[in-house]
Motif scaffolding. Structure first.
Motif, PDB file in Angstrom:
ATOM      1  N   THR A 167       0.836  -1.210   0.000  1.00 28.70           N
ATOM      2  CA  THR A 167       0.000   0.000   0.000  1.00 28.70           C
ATOM      3  C   THR A 167       0.869   1.259   0.000  1.00 28.70           C
ATOM      4  O   THR A 167       0.552   2.241  -0.687  1.00 28.70           O
ATOM      5  N   ILE A 168       1.981   1.240   0.740  1.00 29.39           N
ATOM      6  CA  ILE A 168       2.887   2.388   0.743  1.00 29.39           C
ATOM      7  C   ILE A 168       3.542   2.558  -0.620  1.00 29.39           C
ATOM      8  O   ILE A 168       3.685   3.682  -1.121  1.00 29.39           O
ATOM      9  N   THR A 169       3.945   1.448  -1.245  1.00 33.95           N
ATOM     10  CA  THR A 169       4.574   1.509  -2.572  1.00 33.95           C
ATOM     11  C   THR A 169       3.629   2.111  -3.598  1.00 33.95           C
ATOM     12  O   THR A 169       4.020   2.984  -4.391  1.00 33.95           O
ATOM     13  N   SER A 170       2.387   1.679  -3.595  1.00 32.06           N
ATOM     14  CA  SER A 170       1.401   2.213  -4.525  1.00 32.06           C
ATOM     15  C   SER A 170       1.219   3.713  -4.329  1.00 32.06           C
ATOM     16  O   SER A 170       1.153   4.484  -5.294  1.00 32.06           O
ATOM     17  N   TRP A 171       1.163   4.135  -3.074  1.00 30.63           N
ATOM     18  CA  TRP A 171       0.961   5.554  -2.779  1.00 30.63           C
ATOM     19  C   TRP A 171       2.182   6.376  -3.171  1.00 30.63           C
ATOM     20  O   TRP A 171       2.060   7.493  -3.669  1.00 30.63           O
ATOM     21  N   ILE A 172       3.378   5.832  -2.955  1.00 29.78           N
ATOM     22  CA  ILE A 172       4.605   6.531  -3.343  1.00 29.78           C
ATOM     23  C   ILE A 172       4.669   6.713  -4.856  1.00 29.78           C
ATOM     24  O   ILE A 172       5.035   7.787  -5.357  1.00 29.78           O
ATOM     25  N   LEU A 173       4.312   5.677  -5.604  1.00 28.50           N
ATOM     26  CA  LEU A 173       4.279   5.784  -7.068  1.00 28.50           C
ATOM     27  C   LEU A 173       3.255   6.833  -7.506  1.00 28.50           C
ATOM     28  O   LEU A 173       3.507   7.607  -8.436  1.00 28.50           O
ATOM     29  N   SER A 174       2.117   6.868  -6.839  1.00 30.97           N
ATOM     30  CA  SER A 174       1.082   7.858  -7.175  1.00 30.97           C
ATOM     31  C   SER A 174       1.577   9.274  -6.925  1.00 30.97           C
ATOM     32  O   SER A 174       1.387  10.169  -7.754  1.00 30.97           O
TER      33      SER A 174
END
Length: 380
Positions: free
Chosen positions: A213-220
């Motif tokens: 979830t953190i990775t997805s948010w960082i990419l966003s």
């Protein structure tokens, strides 16, 4: 309360080594950017490092001062000097390793009552020392490691050209996030008497839930920065205001002083930008659903903006790959979130009675020993 084992001791040693290596990698990457003339990136990395170090030192010294209220002022002055030179966490590692070695490698066998009382007291001291370290590492993770991670990803997407030191920084950031997340939950289970043990499978599921979830948010966020730096800054400030306002509404009582409490709420607001943070305990099904639903809407919105309004940028940043990774990590993260809360998350919560359990002290003294700061500091 669970016991501090040899495995916990070796993990503690490993965590300290990774902490030192992470510092070295940060300065190495910053120096490489500086030598290449990328002064703004170098300054940003050093600012993230400096800010997180300053705040963690402030909290660490404040905790020492609270715990050593009746101790010699000369000892506190020495501790203050060590924290002033940004080395306070190494004092905490020294205490944790000292107590941990005594309880993890103690001789087993029959012991009289006084020896058992002493062992229980040292066990409690060890758990508290490790708990404080892991709490400080959570602060560091979201004040320095996570922002630096999306900075490195943004640089890779913007320029395409990669170097070994960039990959080293990204790998160390992911390692730092992973270790701090798992160690935090391990300390939480050990510190609170009504929390279940954190088994290997539950650790793995929790790690994947948080990391994905953190990775997805960082990419966003990185995609938003590519779209517009101004919009990204406005969004991050807005999210921080929402998180900070929520902490005010929750009436947190983590610190003894009002100033430190507001600093704590400020830090929690930053953490809430990247990951859900339960600051009061209790059931959080509604809040966590709203939190990740908001992340999902923002992530999908960013991807749609690129697809329909910024098609020219898509080819430059390999949008297909980034988009797939963003969606895939978000979906898998939500799946692991549901699995974790359905099968592995404890259903009981810390009560006032459980959070003030009595521990036998040294030499037969029966002092009321606080369970620790975790009763006012809960992240799930």
């Amino acid at each position: 309360m669970m016991k501090f084992t040899k495995q916990n001791f070796f993990f503690l040693v490993g965590g300290m080594i990774i902490y030192v290596v992470d510092i070295g990698v940060d300065f190495w990457v910053a120096s490489r950017y500086f030598c290449q003339g990328q002064y703004s990136w170098s300054i940003l990395i050093l600012c993230f490092r400096g800010l997180s170090s300053l705040i963690t030192q402030i909290f660490s010294y404040e905790w020492f001062k609270n715990d050593w209220e009746d101790t010699d002022t000369g000892k506190l002055k020495l501790v203050f000097l060590v924290h002033l030179f940004q080395c306070g966490i190494f004092i905490r590692y020294w205490f944790a390793l000292k107590y941990g070695c005594q309880v993890a490698f103690k001789q087993t066998g029959r012991r009289d009552a006084s020896e058992a009382n002493t062992s229980n007291f040292i066990q409690k001291q060890t758990i508290d020392a490790v708990t404080d370290i892991n709490m400080l590492r959570v602060f560091k993770t979201f004040l320095e490691t996570t922002p630096q991670l999306f900075l490195q990803i943004y640089i890779l997407m913007e320029h395409g050209k990669t170097n070994f030191y960039q990959y080293a920084a990204i790998i160390m950031s992911f390692c730092g996030i992973s270790i701090s997340m798992v160690d935090y939950q391990v300390s939480l289970r050990k510190s609170l008497p009504d929390k279940d043990e954190f088994h290997v499978l539950s650790k793995f599921v929790y790690l994947l839930y948080k990391l994905l979830t953190i990775t997805s948010w960082i990419l966003s966020i990185s995609l938003i920065i590519l779209l517009s730096v101004r919009i990204s800054v406005i969004l991050l400030i807005f999210l921080w205001i929402c998180g900070f306002s929520w902490t005010l509404k929750q009436h947190t009582s983590f610190c003894k002083s009002t100033k430190m409490e507001y600093l704590y709420r400020t830090v929690v607001g930053i953490i809430l930008i990247f990951s859900f943070f339960n600051i009061k305990g209790g059931r959080t099904k509604v809040f966590i659903s709203i939190y990740y639903a908001t992340h999902t809407v923002v992530t999908l919105g960013v991807l749609f903006v690129y697809m329909f309004w910024k098609p020219s940028i898509i080819e430059e940043i390999c949008f297909t790959i980034v988009g797939i990774l963003t969606i895939l990590s978000l979906v898998l993260g939500i799946i692991f979130l549901v699995v974790y809360y359905s099968h592995f998350h404890p259903t009981t919560y810390c009560t006032p009675q459980a959070c003030s359990d009595e521990v036998d002290a040294v030499a037969g003294q029966k002092d009321r020993v606080k369970t620790g700061r975790f009763k006012n500091f809960l992240m799930q």
